[in-house]
Design a protein around this motif. Structure first.
Motif, PDB file in Angstrom:
ATOM      1  N   ILE A   1       0.827  -1.206   0.000  1.00 58.51           N
ATOM      2  CA  ILE A   1       0.000   0.000   0.000  1.00 58.51           C
ATOM      3  C   ILE A   1       0.862   1.256   0.000  1.00 58.51           C
ATOM      4  N   GLN A   2       1.955   1.234   0.768  1.00 58.01           N
ATOM      5  CA  GLN A   2       2.840   2.398   0.841  1.00 58.01           C
ATOM      6  C   GLN A   2       3.843   2.432  -0.310  1.00 58.01           C
ATOM      7  N   GLU A   3       3.794   1.405  -1.152  1.00 57.82           N
ATOM      8  CA  GLU A   3       4.734   1.290  -2.269  1.00 57.82           C
ATOM      9  C   GLU A   3       6.160   1.393  -1.745  1.00 57.82           C
ATOM     10  N   SER A   4       6.430   0.563  -0.747  1.00 59.85           N
ATOM     11  CA  SER A   4       7.719   0.581  -0.076  1.00 59.85           C
ATOM     12  C   SER A   4       8.175  -0.853   0.159  1.00 59.85           C
ATOM     13  N   THR A   5       9.189  -1.027   1.011  1.00 62.89           N
ATOM     14  CA  THR A   5       9.683  -2.354   1.345  1.00 62.89           C
ATOM     15  C   THR A   5       9.220  -2.743   2.746  1.00 62.89           C
ATOM     16  N   VAL A   6       9.217  -4.039   3.023  1.00 61.43           N
ATOM     17  CA  VAL A   6       8.830  -4.513   4.345  1.00 61.43           C
ATOM     18  C   VAL A   6       9.787  -3.952   5.398  1.00 61.43           C
ATOM     19  N   ALA A   7      11.069  -3.894   5.068  1.00 62.44           N
ATOM     20  CA  ALA A   7      12.061  -3.368   6.009  1.00 62.44           C
ATOM     21  C   ALA A   7      11.755  -1.914   6.365  1.00 62.44           C
ATOM     22  N   ALA A   8      11.366  -1.127   5.364  1.00 61.59           N
ATOM     23  CA  ALA A   8      11.052   0.283   5.612  1.00 61.59           C
ATOM     24  C   ALA A   8       9.812   0.410   6.488  1.00 61.59           C
ATOM     25  N   VAL A   9       8.813  -0.436   6.241  1.00 59.57           N
ATOM     26  CA  VAL A   9       7.591  -0.399   7.046  1.00 59.57           C
ATOM     27  C   VAL A   9       7.897  -0.777   8.491  1.00 59.57           C
ATOM     28  N   LYS A  10       8.713  -1.812   8.685  1.00 57.52           N
ATOM     29  CA  LYS A  10       9.086  -2.222  10.041  1.00 57.52           C
ATOM     30  C   LYS A  10       9.762  -1.072  10.779  1.00 57.52           C
ATOM     31  N   SER A  11      10.625  -0.360  10.071  1.00 59.58           N
ATOM     32  CA  SER A  11      11.324   0.771  10.682  1.00 59.58           C
ATOM     33  C   SER A  11      10.336   1.869  11.071  1.00 59.58           C
ATOM     34  N   ARG A  12       9.368   2.147  10.196  1.00 54.53           N
ATOM     35  CA  ARG A  12       8.379   3.186  10.488  1.00 54.53           C
ATOM     36  C   ARG A  12       7.516   2.812  11.688  1.00 54.53           C
ATOM     37  N   VAL A  13       7.095   1.550  11.742  1.00 59.80           N
ATOM     38  CA  VAL A  13       6.276   1.101  12.863  1.00 59.80           C
ATOM     39  C   VAL A  13       7.077   1.165  14.160  1.00 59.80           C
ATOM     40  N   LEU A  14       8.326   0.716  14.107  1.00 61.73           N
ATOM     41  CA  LEU A  14       9.183   0.730  15.292  1.00 61.73           C
ATOM     42  C   LEU A  14       9.379   2.150  15.813  1.00 61.73           C
ATOM     43  N   ARG A  15       9.743   3.062  14.911  1.00 64.66           N
ATOM     44  CA  ARG A  15       9.963   4.453  15.319  1.00 64.66           C
ATOM     45  C   ARG A  15       8.656   5.107  15.771  1.00 64.66           C
ATOM     46  N   GLY A  16       7.568   4.754  15.090  1.00 62.43           N
ATOM     47  CA  GLY A  16       6.276   5.300  15.477  1.00 62.43           C
ATOM     48  C   GLY A  16       5.871   4.847  16.868  1.00 62.43           C
ATOM     49  N   ARG A  17       6.067   3.559  17.160  1.00 61.77           N
ATOM     50  CA  ARG A  17       5.757   3.026  18.489  1.00 61.77           C
ATOM     51  C   ARG A  17       6.549   3.762  19.563  1.00 61.77           C
ATOM     52  N   GLU A  18       7.839   3.922  19.307  1.00 63.61           N
ATOM     53  CA  GLU A  18       8.701   4.568  20.298  1.00 63.61           C
ATOM     54  C   GLU A  18       8.256   6.002  20.567  1.00 63.61           C
ATOM     55  N   LYS A  19       7.905   6.718  19.502  1.00 62.92           N
ATOM     56  CA  LYS A  19       7.478   8.106  19.682  1.00 62.92           C
ATOM     57  C   LYS A  19       6.142   8.172  20.412  1.00 62.92           C
ATOM     58  N   LEU A  20       5.223   7.269  20.066  1.00 62.32           N
ATOM     59  CA  LEU A  20       3.931   7.236  20.749  1.00 62.32           C
ATOM     60  C   LEU A  20       4.113   6.907  22.225  1.00 62.32           C
ATOM     61  N   ARG A  21       4.979   5.938  22.505  1.00 56.36           N
ATOM     62  CA  ARG A  21       5.227   5.561  23.898  1.00 56.36           C
ATOM     63  C   ARG A  21       5.776   6.756  24.682  1.00 56.36           C
ATOM     64  N   THR A  22       6.683   7.501  24.058  1.00 54.02           N
ATOM     65  CA  THR A  22       7.265   8.675  24.716  1.00 54.02           C
ATOM     66  C   THR A  22       6.191   9.725  24.999  1.00 54.02           C
ATOM     67  N   ILE A  23       5.312   9.949  24.018  1.00 57.53           N
ATOM     68  CA  ILE A  23       4.236  10.932  24.187  1.00 57.53           C
ATOM     69  C   ILE A  23       3.318  10.531  25.334  1.00 57.53           C
ATOM     70  N   TYR A  24       2.943   9.247  25.373  1.00 57.86           N
ATOM     71  CA  TYR A  24       2.049   8.782  26.428  1.00 57.86           C
ATOM     72  C   TYR A  24       2.714   8.891  27.800  1.00 57.86           C
ATOM     73  N   GLU A  25       3.988   8.526  27.870  1.00 57.12           N
ATOM     74  CA  GLU A  25       4.683   8.569  29.157  1.00 57.12           C
ATOM     75  C   GLU A  25       4.856  10.000  29.648  1.00 57.12           C
ATOM     76  N   LYS A  26       5.241  10.915  28.740  1.00 63.52           N
ATOM     77  CA  LYS A  26       5.429  12.312  29.134  1.00 63.52           C
ATOM     78  C   LYS A  26       4.113  12.971  29.524  1.00 63.52           C
ATOM     79  N   SER A  27       3.025  12.511  28.914  1.00 67.48           N
ATOM     80  CA  SER A  27       1.713  13.101  29.205  1.00 67.48           C
ATOM     81  C   SER A  27       1.062  12.477  30.434  1.00 67.48           C
ATOM     82  N   GLY A  28       1.661  11.393  30.933  1.00 65.72           N
ATOM     83  CA  GLY A  28       1.109  10.749  32.115  1.00 65.72           C
ATOM     84  C   GLY A  28      -0.145   9.957  31.845  1.00 65.72           C
ATOM     85  N   TRP A  29      -0.332   9.533  30.579  1.00 61.24           N
ATOM     86  CA  TRP A  29      -1.519   8.748  30.235  1.00 61.24           C
ATOM     87  C   TRP A  29      -1.227   7.281  30.485  1.00 61.24           C
ATOM     88  N   ASP A  30      -2.055   6.620  31.243  1.00 62.81           N
ATOM     89  CA  ASP A  30      -1.846   5.213  31.573  1.00 62.81           C
ATOM     90  C   ASP A  30      -2.812   4.359  30.769  1.00 62.81           C
TER      91      ASP A  30
END
Length: 212
Positions: free
Chosen positions: A143-172
């Motif tokens: 769908i993204q017209e990309s590679t599986v490796a690139a998608v894995k990297s995007r998901v990994l980085r996205g997860r990390e950023k989301l986790r940071t946002i939730y932790e800094k915001s104090g959302w449990d």
């Protein structure tokens, strides 16, 4: 029947089985419900214009989502100036959480939308399609017209950023539960967020890794 009318009716027939999911995906890609609905409508019109380029209707679902992402990126580039203007939407951090029923679900949805809006367009697309909509890595790559490796990297980085946002915001939002249980057809947003953060971002993200 003129050609334009025929293409429109053919598009509606092909889109009908998953139009609800596609509309929900568009909303998840945007900060507000209104923007998501506008994105979906524009994608439908774009798909109608380009339908004649689709050679194999069995590939329509992935083709349509590719069109949706293309429109999303175009809209993101056009609206880059909006980052300097306060959006007409309540800050997610200010949304109260009653801890019960619909109020809790609505608050969680608002927070998730806010957090997703902080990701890059490609990261947001990968996270929404893989984590929320249940596409496999291979499907997202197509769908993204990309590679599986690139998608894995995007998901990994996205997860990390989301986790940071939730932790800094104090959302449990994280609960102790299996990350590999099948996703219910109408899984609440809170369940999706719980599942997202229950996954160790360093684990394998192969095809169907957490969708059963």
């Amino acid at each position: 029947m003129n050609q334009k009318r025929y293409r429109w009716e053919e598009l509606m027939t092909l889109l009908e089985p998953f139009h609800t999911q596609a509309a929900a995906t568009a909303r998840n890609l945007c900060r507000t419900t209104g923007d998501g609905d506008d994105l979906y409508q524009e994608a439908v019109l774009r798909a109608c214009e380009k339908l004649h380029t689709l050679r194999d209707t069995s590939r329509f679902r992935s083709w349509f989502f590719a069109v949706l992402l293309s429109v999303h990126r175009s809209r993101s580039r056009r609206s880059v100036w909006r980052r300097w203007i306060p959006i007409d939407d309540t800050n997610a951090a200010d949304v109260p959480d009653s801890g019960e029923g619909i109020d809790r679900e609505a608050a969680s949805a608002r927070r998730m939308s806010y957090a997703l809006s902080k990701l890059s367009a490609e990261q947001r697309e990968a996270v929404v399609l893989f984590e929320i909509e249940g596409f496999s890595m291979e499907e997202v790559a197509s769908i993204q017209e990309s590679t599986v490796a690139a998608v894995k990297s995007r998901v990994l980085r996205g997860r990390e950023k989301l986790r940071t946002i939730y932790e800094k915001s104090g959302w449990d939002e994280r609960q102790v539960k299996s990350a590999r249980q099948p996703v219910a057809p109408k899984e609440p947003v809170t369940e999706k967020v719980d599942r997202m953060f229950a996954i160790d971002p360093t684990t394998s993200m192969g095809k169907g890794a957490h969708h059963g």
